[in-house]
Design a protein around this motif. Structure first.
Motif, PDB file in Angstrom:
ATOM      1  N   ARG A 208      33.489  -0.987 -33.667  1.00 62.54           N
ATOM      2  CA  ARG A 208      34.668  -0.852 -32.806  1.00 62.54           C
ATOM      3  C   ARG A 208      34.475   0.271 -31.789  1.00 62.54           C
ATOM      4  NH1 ARG A 208      38.679   2.589 -32.601  1.00 62.54           N
ATOM      5  NH2 ARG A 208      38.073   3.639 -34.551  1.00 62.54           N
ATOM      6  N   ILE A 209      33.986   1.413 -32.233  1.00 66.62           N
ATOM      7  CA  ILE A 209      33.828   2.583 -31.359  1.00 66.62           C
ATOM      8  C   ILE A 209      32.776   2.341 -30.283  1.00 66.62           C
ATOM      9  CG2 ILE A 209      33.009   4.976 -31.310  1.00 66.62           C
ATOM     10  CD1 ILE A 209      34.307   5.263 -34.142  1.00 66.62           C
ATOM     11  N   THR A 210      31.662   1.711 -30.657  1.00 69.44           N
ATOM     12  CA  THR A 210      30.542   1.533 -29.719  1.00 69.44           C
ATOM     13  C   THR A 210      30.626   0.231 -28.928  1.00 69.44           C
ATOM     14  OG1 THR A 210      29.167   0.440 -31.394  1.00 69.44           O
ATOM     15  CG2 THR A 210      29.022   2.855 -31.242  1.00 69.44           C
ATOM     16  N   GLY A 211      31.675  -0.542 -29.153  1.00 66.09           N
ATOM     17  CA  GLY A 211      31.770  -1.836 -28.475  1.00 66.09           C
ATOM     18  C   GLY A 211      30.702  -2.807 -28.941  1.00 66.09           C
ATOM     19  N   GLY A 212      30.301  -2.674 -30.195  1.00 61.26           N
ATOM     20  CA  GLY A 212      29.305  -3.566 -30.775  1.00 61.26           C
ATOM     21  C   GLY A 212      27.864  -3.140 -30.576  1.00 61.26           C
ATOM     22  N   LYS A 213      27.635  -2.056 -29.845  1.00 62.65           N
ATOM     23  CA  LYS A 213      26.258  -1.615 -29.590  1.00 62.65           C
ATOM     24  C   LYS A 213      25.616  -0.971 -30.815  1.00 62.65           C
ATOM     25  CE  LYS A 213      26.862  -0.873 -24.610  1.00 62.65           C
ATOM     26  NZ  LYS A 213      26.804   0.122 -23.513  1.00 62.65           N
ATOM     27  N   MET A 214      26.430  -0.396 -31.689  1.00 60.81           N
ATOM     28  CA  MET A 214      25.988   0.345 -32.882  1.00 60.81           C
ATOM     29  C   MET A 214      25.234   1.612 -32.469  1.00 60.81           C
ATOM     30  SD  MET A 214      27.617  -1.748 -34.717  1.00 60.81           S
ATOM     31  CE  MET A 214      27.335  -1.346 -36.432  1.00 60.81           C
ATOM     32  N   CYS A 215      24.467   2.219 -33.375  1.00 59.42           N
ATOM     33  CA  CYS A 215      23.967   3.585 -33.134  1.00 59.42           C
ATOM     34  C   CYS A 215      22.462   3.646 -32.910  1.00 59.42           C
ATOM     35  CB  CYS A 215      24.343   4.480 -34.303  1.00 59.42           C
ATOM     36  SG  CYS A 215      26.129   4.767 -34.391  1.00 59.42           S
ATOM     37  N   ASP A 216      22.088   4.475 -31.943  1.00 56.09           N
ATOM     38  CA  ASP A 216      20.677   4.684 -31.635  1.00 56.09           C
ATOM     39  C   ASP A 216      20.020   5.621 -32.644  1.00 56.09           C
ATOM     40  OD1 ASP A 216      20.654   3.334 -28.911  1.00 56.09           O
ATOM     41  OD2 ASP A 216      22.231   4.833 -28.635  1.00 56.09           O
ATOM     42  N   VAL A 217      20.780   6.636 -33.081  1.00 59.16           N
ATOM     43  CA  VAL A 217      20.273   7.620 -34.040  1.00 59.16           C
ATOM     44  C   VAL A 217      21.335   7.866 -35.100  1.00 59.16           C
ATOM     45  CG1 VAL A 217      19.443   9.986 -34.376  1.00 59.16           C
ATOM     46  CG2 VAL A 217      18.833   8.731 -32.294  1.00 59.16           C
ATOM     47  N   ILE A 218      20.926   7.896 -36.365  1.00 60.93           N
ATOM     48  CA  ILE A 218      21.839   8.208 -37.462  1.00 60.93           C
ATOM     49  C   ILE A 218      21.269   9.377 -38.251  1.00 60.93           C
ATOM     50  CG2 ILE A 218      22.972   7.367 -39.555  1.00 60.93           C
ATOM     51  CD1 ILE A 218      22.813   4.550 -38.420  1.00 60.93           C
ATOM     52  N   TYR A 219      22.070  10.438 -38.368  1.00 66.10           N
ATOM     53  CA  TYR A 219      21.708  11.637 -39.136  1.00 66.10           C
ATOM     54  C   TYR A 219      22.370  11.492 -40.493  1.00 66.10           C
ATOM     55  CZ  TYR A 219      21.426  16.702 -40.188  1.00 66.10           C
ATOM     56  OH  TYR A 219      21.178  17.928 -40.751  1.00 66.10           O
ATOM     57  N   GLU A 220      21.558  11.308 -41.563  1.00 68.43           N
ATOM     58  CA  GLU A 220      22.113  10.881 -42.852  1.00 68.43           C
ATOM     59  C   GLU A 220      21.689  11.811 -44.002  1.00 68.43           C
ATOM     60  OE1 GLU A 220      24.083   9.812 -45.382  1.00 68.43           O
ATOM     61  OE2 GLU A 220      22.220   8.965 -46.180  1.00 68.43           O
ATOM     62  N   PRO A 221      22.538  12.796 -44.363  1.00 67.72           N
ATOM     63  CA  PRO A 221      22.212  13.707 -45.458  1.00 67.72           C
ATOM     64  C   PRO A 221      22.886  13.366 -46.786  1.00 67.72           C
ATOM     65  CG  PRO A 221      23.978  14.632 -44.156  1.00 67.72           C
ATOM     66  CD  PRO A 221      23.693  13.274 -43.577  1.00 67.72           C
ATOM     67  N   VAL A 222      23.577  12.222 -46.855  1.00 65.61           N
ATOM     68  CA  VAL A 222      24.416  11.928 -48.024  1.00 65.61           C
ATOM     69  C   VAL A 222      23.721  11.055 -49.054  1.00 65.61           C
ATOM     70  CG1 VAL A 222      26.624  10.967 -48.807  1.00 65.61           C
ATOM     71  CG2 VAL A 222      26.493  12.174 -46.618  1.00 65.61           C
ATOM     72  N   GLY A 223      23.031  10.004 -48.587  1.00 61.71           N
ATOM     73  CA  GLY A 223      22.402   9.071 -49.520  1.00 61.71           C
ATOM     74  C   GLY A 223      23.412   8.152 -50.180  1.00 61.71           C
ATOM     75  N   GLY A 224      22.991   7.503 -51.264  1.00 60.33           N
ATOM     76  CA  GLY A 224      23.890   6.643 -52.030  1.00 60.33           C
ATOM     77  C   GLY A 224      24.499   5.525 -51.209  1.00 60.33           C
ATOM     78  N   ASP A 225      25.775   5.237 -51.461  1.00 61.43           N
ATOM     79  CA  ASP A 225      26.477   4.140 -50.781  1.00 61.43           C
ATOM     80  C   ASP A 225      26.565   4.362 -49.274  1.00 61.43           C
ATOM     81  OD1 ASP A 225      26.879   2.941 -53.246  1.00 61.43           O
ATOM     82  OD2 ASP A 225      28.897   3.759 -53.498  1.00 61.43           O
ATOM     83  N   ILE A 226      26.672   5.618 -48.873  1.00 58.49           N
ATOM     84  CA  ILE A 226      26.791   5.909 -47.441  1.00 58.49           C
ATOM     85  C   ILE A 226      25.515   5.493 -46.707  1.00 58.49           C
ATOM     86  CG2 ILE A 226      27.220   7.693 -45.719  1.00 58.49           C
ATOM     87  CD1 ILE A 226      29.600   6.968 -47.585  1.00 58.49           C
ATOM     88  N   PHE A 227      24.356   5.810 -47.281  1.00 63.91           N
ATOM     89  CA  PHE A 227      23.094   5.378 -46.668  1.00 63.91           C
ATOM     90  C   PHE A 227      23.045   3.854 -46.591  1.00 63.91           C
ATOM     91  CE2 PHE A 227      18.818   3.714 -46.947  1.00 63.91           C
ATOM     92  CZ  PHE A 227      18.127   4.437 -45.994  1.00 63.91           C
ATOM     93  N   ASP A 228      23.424   3.172 -47.668  1.00 63.97           N
ATOM     94  CA  ASP A 228      23.382   1.708 -47.688  1.00 63.97           C
ATOM     95  C   ASP A 228      24.169   1.127 -46.525  1.00 63.97           C
ATOM     96  OD1 ASP A 228      21.906   1.928 -50.006  1.00 63.97           O
ATOM     97  OD2 ASP A 228      23.603   1.525 -51.335  1.00 63.97           O
ATOM     98  N   ASN A 229      25.319   1.728 -46.229  1.00 62.09           N
ATOM     99  CA  ASN A 229      26.145   1.226 -45.136  1.00 62.09           C
ATOM    100  C   ASN A 229      25.639   1.677 -43.773  1.00 62.09           C
ATOM    101  OD1 ASN A 229      28.641  -0.305 -46.240  1.00 62.09           O
ATOM    102  ND2 ASN A 229      28.401   1.420 -47.629  1.00 62.09           N
ATOM    103  N   CYS A 230      24.936   2.794 -43.722  1.00 59.22           N
ATOM    104  CA  CYS A 230      24.339   3.238 -42.461  1.00 59.22           C
ATOM    105  C   CYS A 230      23.271   2.262 -41.970  1.00 59.22           C
ATOM    106  CB  CYS A 230      23.723   4.625 -42.625  1.00 59.22           C
ATOM    107  SG  CYS A 230      24.921   5.977 -42.539  1.00 59.22           S
ATOM    108  N   VAL A 231      22.571   1.640 -42.892  1.00 61.24           N
ATOM    109  CA  VAL A 231      21.549   0.657 -42.512  1.00 61.24           C
ATOM    110  C   VAL A 231      22.164  -0.444 -41.653  1.00 61.24           C
ATOM    111  CG1 VAL A 231      19.931  -1.062 -43.407  1.00 61.24           C
ATOM    112  CG2 VAL A 231      20.118   1.154 -44.532  1.00 61.24           C
ATOM    113  N   ARG A 232      23.424  -0.719 -41.888  1.00 63.94           N
ATOM    114  CA  ARG A 232      24.126  -1.764 -41.146  1.00 63.94           C
ATOM    115  C   ARG A 232      24.773  -1.255 -39.857  1.00 63.94           C
ATOM    116  NH1 ARG A 232      23.471  -2.618 -46.213  1.00 63.94           N
ATOM    117  NH2 ARG A 232      23.222  -4.722 -47.044  1.00 63.94           N
ATOM    118  N   CYS A 233      24.605   0.051 -39.598  1.00 61.01           N
ATOM    119  CA  CYS A 233      25.161   0.648 -38.381  1.00 61.01           C
ATOM    120  C   CYS A 233      24.102   0.901 -37.319  1.00 61.01           C
ATOM    121  CB  CYS A 233      25.862   1.959 -38.720  1.00 61.01           C
ATOM    122  SG  CYS A 233      27.299   1.769 -39.790  1.00 61.01           S
TER     123      CYS A 233
END
Length: 340
Positions: A208-233
């Motif tokens: 919604r925020i990116t208008g469907g473009k999704m993210c060029d870079v993801i900074y991910e220090p959490v792991g677990g379920d959050i990482f799993d969902n970041c793969v889809r972002c």
């Protein structure tokens, strides 16, 4: 003559038990050797590895008793290094910084940028150096790119949000509470996402925020379920970078590698300390650039909690309960209030 320090005296199976076993101990003052300085520590910064070290779960495994914390700021009070004189305001990163004084090589010190308090100095190096190494050296973040920062309410995440803005990115800060996100907005985030416990809404919100473009870079220090969902972002157009910074959730995730194939993204490991051990010149360049930004007032750690040494267990508990926003510091001033 003695001074006080915060020490792990016994390894425990859980963080809560480890915190309970932490003690303020007395240590003997040592004479300076050539090239060394003595710093009167004013504030020491807490980071998540402290909790892991109490359980012997961190990469570095010192034997008890050992002094906690890895970054601090204070005043030089004695020097056998010509580069430093008594009264100099300094910050530094080293093992065992949570003590009333620290002795070490003068080459380990940096001048505390003028706009920063001692507690801001104590929270400067680890967060910003990790963020810079991740976003610039490893992630090659470009002006105008979409950057998603998870765990954005913590010290490492907040630093990445600030750096992302300095670098000209469009920053989405994601965290687990509205209170944390309010601070992320103060830190400069363009957009915020409350992902709750499992991050299941993350993909939809990022789309919604990116208008469907999704993210060029993801900074991910959490792991677990959050990482799993970041793969889809990750942006599906190729060349996106998913930066693996840590596993604060406690679960090391597994990547479905078909997603990397389909979206053509890079999975990039970020280990600032390990890389700096191999490339001291890279460490010097990174610190120099960050300190310049600090002197210019472009980088100021957000410190929301300070505890005196006598209440250090409260500070560690705040971190263990995942309630730290930005940075939490332990000061050597017994009159400091528990929260800013």
């Amino acid at each position: 003559m003695t001074y006080r320090a915060l020490a792990c005296t016994e390894i425990k199976p859980t963080a809560k038990e480890g915190i309970a076993a932490v003690q303020v101990i007395e240590r003997e003052r040592a004479p300076l050797k050539a090239g060394q300085v003595r710093v009167a520590v004013k504030s020491a910064g807490l980071n998540f590895p402290e909790l892991l070290m109490l359980q012997n779960k961190y990469q570095y495994k010192p034997k008890p008793p050992f002094v906690l914390c890895t970054e601090a700021a204070g005043l030089v009070v004695e020097s056998k290094d010509a580069s430093w004189k008594p009264g100099d305001r300094v910050l530094f990163s080293s093992w065992g910084t949570c003590s009333e004084e620290w002795v070490g090589k003068g080459s380990a010190l940096h001048r505390l940028p003028g706009p920063l308090s001692f507690s801001q100095g104590a929270g400067f190096l680890m967060g910003y150096a990790t963020g810079y190494h991740a976003l610039v050296t490893r992630g090659h973040l470009q002006k105008g790119e979409w950057l998603l920062v998870t765990g954005a309410g913590g010290g490492m995440g907040m630093a990445a949000v600030q750096l992302g803005k300095v670098l000209g990115a469009k920053v989405i800060a994601a965290a687990s509470s509205d209170e944390k996100l309010a601070w992320c907005k103060k830190a400069g985030a363009d957009h915020v996402v409350n992902y709750g416990r499992d991050g299941k809404n993350l993909k939809a919100e990022v789309a919604r925020i990116t208008g469907g473009k999704m993210c060029d870079v993801i900074y991910e220090p959490v792991g677990g379920d959050i990482f799993d969902n970041c793969v889809r972002c990750v942006a599906p157009t190729g060349y996106a970078r998913l930066l693996v910074v840590g596993f604060a959730s406690g679960r090391i995730p597994k990547l479905p590698v078909n997603m990397a194939l389909i979206k053509g993204f890079d999975l990039v490991g970020v280990r600032m300390g390990g890389q700096f051990a191999f490339q001291r010149d890279l460490e010097k360049r990174t610190h120099a650039e960050l300190l310049k930004l600090g002197e210019e007032g472009l980088l100021k750690p957000i410190v929301t909690a300070e505890y005196p040494l006598e209440k250090a267990k409260d500070a560690l508990t705040l971190m263990d309960d995942r309630k730290v926003i930005g940075k939490c510091c332990i000061t050597m001033n017994p009159n400091v209030s528990s929260k800013l």
